[in-house]
Design a protein around this motif. Structure first.
Motif: not given
Ligand SMILES: [Zn+2]
Length: 455
Positions: A325-341
């Motif tokens: 997905y092309a987007a400007a630098t700094g655009t927030p990226i969200m967790a696609a679902g509940d989970g653990r890093i």
């Protein structure tokens, strides 16, 4: 270049920016005029409010006649209400619109008022909250009868009440609250996609807020960045909030349908007994799914899942096992679902990378981040939490998010992976849901009928 959310929305949904700005500008202008009118009006209505006790004591209670018969002199009218009523009738309010970064201290200085006066006001808890947390665009009105003297202050406590604060010469404060009647009206709009969701939504009479809400409600089922087609149709039943007879803002969507490439989706707003609000389809299944369609809002899909892709930087044939997905630098990226890093760090080629473990053998990967969010290794995240920001770290030809979806270690196309339908509401709740949404269901059917007839 920094693009705000709305900017990105407009861009990716193909809206002519000038057009949207016109709409937004007009709305802001409307609000301004509205406030101005109220500002003038409220001096009068507050005067009326202040007069009410005087009138009440004159007509209610002991009739005048009884006073006369006892031959006692009529008590002098309390000077308080009369003085205020007289003064508020002749008040000339100085209106101030808070500029970005401006503090109430700055405002007082600009108005030639001493900081000591402000300091005294801040001793009051409610006032301290209200006057120290001001936002750009908010309006206050000041009654300054002579230089350096603040006699009264007018501010909105919330959208339904306005406070007139009088500063008495003896240093005491007096507060009148003007309740402003709010009404909710149910409106509806229906349209067909010919240019973009924004342009056609506006043609159907929907405000920018309602259009954004519509995209959000169906966002789990429809990818508005790439699934939208000419001929798609939408019908929306929504609330508009009015104050003192004038439109204030859009309220919630009550029900909506969206026909996308021949597939029909419906959504109904349901209020749980505890006040929680969620959207469900006609069968009572949640619109909210286990995974977001895109872990980034309104970005442009720039590269698909492809086992035989030529790598844009290396030039060699290499499987592309995710989507970009092309987007400007700094655009927030969200967790696609509940989970653990389960991984956070730098991976060769992928640059700054996060892997989330969602349980049931499902993991998602987010690469090329410019920076990470506030979550560390092992942290639990909820769907929609911002875990990082778009960048071009690692092997990347430009800022974008590389996103992978794995089930039991096997890469799957995130755009095609399907999940079992979520469970509907339990029986008892379902009965309540149907009773609550029945009128809107009928209204959506009616709108869609009209839509078909117009075809
Ligand atoms: Zn990629």
């Amino acid at each position: 270049m920094r693009i705000d959310t709305r900017g990105r929305v407009r861009q990716s949904l193909g809206l002519v920016v000038g057009q949207c700005r016109r709409a937004v500008g007009a709305a802001a202008g409307g609000r301004h005029r509205h406030w101005y009118a109220l500002g003038l009006g409220s001096a009068v209505s507050l005067g009326m409010l202040l007069l009410v006790p005087t009138l009440a004591s004159a007509v209610g209670g002991e009739p005048r006649a009884s006073i006369e018969t006892t031959a006692m002199p009529l008590p002098p009218p309390s000077p308080q209400p009369d003085r205020s009523a007289a003064s508020s009738a002749s008040v000339e309010w100085t209106q101030v619109t808070i500029a970005p970064g401006q503090t109430m201290g700055d405002v007082f200085t600009d108005l030639g008022l001493s900081s000591r006066v402000l300091h005294e006001l801040l001793q009051d808890r409610e006032l301290k909250q209200r006057l120290t947390r001001i936002r750009a665009g908010e309006r206050f009105a000041f009654d300054i009868p002579e230089e350096g003297v603040l006699r009264a202050l007018l501010y909105d406590r919330d959208e339904a009440s306005r406070v007139r604060l009088a500063l008495n010469p003896d240093g005491t404060l007096e507060q009148d609250v003007l309740e402003r009647p709010m009404q909710r009206r149910v409106l509806s709009g229906t349209g067909r996609i010919t240019r973009s969701l924004f342009a056609d939504g506006e043609d159907a009479g929907l405000s920018v807020q309602v259009i954004l809400e519509l995209a959000k409600v169906f966002g789990y089922d429809i990818d508005f960045a790439q699934d939208l087609r000419e001929g798609d149709a939408f019908s929306v039943v929504y609330e508009e909030v009015y104050r003192e007879g004038e439109r204030l803002r859009s309220g919630d969507i009550l029900a909506a349908s969206f026909v996308n490439q021949g597939r029909r989706f419906t959504a109904y707003r349901y209020v749980f007994p505890d006040g929680r609000v969620e959207y469900f389809d006609a069968e009572g299944r949640p619109m909210k799914k286990g995974f977001l369609r895109m872990p980034i809002e309104f970005a442009r899909l720039s590269s698909r899942f492809n086992p035989n892709r030529r790598h844009p930087v290396l030039g060699t044939v290499r499987a592309h096992r995710g989507v970009d997905y092309a987007a400007a630098t700094g655009t927030p990226i969200m967790a696609a679902g509940d989970g653990r890093i389960s991984f956070i760090g730098t991976q060769r080629g992928y640059g700054r990378t996060i892997i989330l473990d969602h349980g049931n053998g499902i993991t998602t990967l987010y690469a090329h981040m410019s920076r990470f969010g506030r979550f560390g290794r092992g942290a639990r995240v909820r769907q929609g939490d911002v875990i990082g920001h778009v960048g071009a770290t690692g092997l990347a030809s430009g800022p974008h998010l590389h996103y992978e979806f794995r089930i039991k270690g096997v890469h799957r196309d995130p755009l095609k992976v399907t999940f079992p339908k979520p469970q509907p509401l339990p029986q008892t709740e379902l009965a309540r849901f149907h009773a609550q949404t029945q009128p809107w269901l009928a209204r959506i059917d009616l709108l869609e009928g009209r839509q078909l007839a117009a075809r």
